[in-house]
Scaffold this active site. Structure first.
Site, short mmCIF file in Angstrom:
data_model
loop_
_atom_site.label_atom_id
_atom_site.label_comp_id
_atom_site.label_asym_id
_atom_site.label_seq_id
_atom_site.Cartn_x
_atom_site.Cartn_y
_atom_site.Cartn_z
N ASP A 1 0.73 -1.31 -0.04
CA ASP A 1 -0.07 0.03 0.05
C ASP A 1 0.82 1.10 -0.10
O ASP A 1 1.95 1.08 0.32
CB ASP A 1 -0.96 -0.06 1.27
CG ASP A 1 -1.88 1.09 1.34
OD1 ASP A 1 -2.39 1.61 0.50
OD2 ASP A 1 -1.89 1.64 2.49
N ASP B 1 -0.29 5.25 0.94
CA ASP B 1 -0.76 6.25 2.15
C ASP B 1 -0.57 5.53 3.42
O ASP B 1 -1.14 4.56 3.73
CB ASP B 1 -1.93 6.84 1.98
CG ASP B 1 -2.07 7.76 0.80
OD1 ASP B 1 -0.96 8.02 0.11
OD2 ASP B 1 -3.03 8.19 0.12
#
Length: 275
Positions: free
Chosen positions: A12, A14
């Site tokens: 991922d 953020d």
């Protein structure tokens, strides 16, 4: 490297590879360089849009596939011989080959209107907002807000405040999926998902040297499907610890937040598996 398996790292962005507050990734650069030197692909799997991701990946010198809009679109560089795409329905674009796992953006917009009618209340999606309205809700810069609105597959909308299970049921009845967040929910197609995208890439990956082993790093419940399908799931904590939706599963918890935690967790994997 002592292990004969080929590895893929799915991450991922953020709050994981990128710091939560300033979106910087300086602390991860040495580990990213090591992975690149050892030909271990790092594949972004994010809720961001393609245009949001491309600039970042160019800055990081990533030349790998990437997954956008919560597993709705997979983008693979042209002429990447490591992936056998002969059995997939793929579209050719200027820089990438695109695999669409979910719906189109127009279909998602229509689905949001249908959902609004089912709930008998107005729902405000990104496509309903002016740039200034989106900036006020998210704190994004003008440029970043425009990139966030350049969508191809999914529609985020303001959480209407319904119970998550009730909202999921209504969405399933109209033929979609929903990822429920605190501020925004994401309406996505039934064929999409971070876990499905990871599975697809693992199946396409050509590994003549041996079996493929996978590492996954995420920080929030929308990473759950990805973390459930990788061999080595790693949770990047927030300032108050790991997200409750990812805690208590016996998964490795990084010792710090953001890019620093990402790098430290990957160093632990390197020491344990790669020697």
């Amino acid at each position: 490297m002592t292990n004969s398996a080929s590895y893929l790292v799915f991450t991922d962005l953020d709050g994981t590879l990128l710091n939560h507050d300033d979106y910087r990734y300086d602390d991860a650069l040495p580990m990213l360089a090591w992975l690149k030197d050892h030909q271990i692909p790092v594949i972004a799997v994010t809720s961001k849009t393609r245009v949001e991701v491309e600039e970042l990946l160019q800055a990081l010198s990533f030349e790998e596939p990437f997954v956008v809009e919560n597993g709705s679109g997979v983008f693979i560089p042209h002429n990447d011989q490591r992936f056998d795409l002969s059995h997939t329905d793929i579209a050719q674009q200027e820089q990438h080959q695109r695999l669409s796992l979910g719906c189109t953006y127009d279909q998602a917009r229509t689905g949001l209107k249908t959902l609004s009618q089912c709930l008998s209340q107005p729902l405000q999606g990104f496509g309903d907002m002016t740039v200034d309205e989106l900036i006020a809700l998210t704190g994004l810069s003008t440029d970043d807000a425009l990139k966030a609105q350049t969508r191809e597959f999914t529609e985020p909308f303001v959480n209407p405040g319904l119970d998550a299970k009730a909202l999921e049921q209504h969405v399933a009845e109209i033929g979609f999926q929903v990822l429920v967040g605190d501020r925004f929910c994401h309406l996505i197609g039934v064929g999409a998902g971070k876990g499905k995208a990871v599975d697809l890439l693992v199946q396409c990956y050509q590994a003549p040297q041996g079996p493929v082993k996978t590492v996954g790093l995420g920080n929030s419940p929308n990473d759950l499907a990805m973390l459930e399908v990788v061999d080595i799931p790693i949770v990047i904590p927030g300032a108050k610890g790991p997200h409750p939706g990812l805690a208590g599963r016996g998964w490795q918890i990084a010792p710090a937040t953001g890019a620093k935690g990402w790098a430290m967790a990957m160093q632990q994997v390197r020491d344990q598996f790669w020697g």
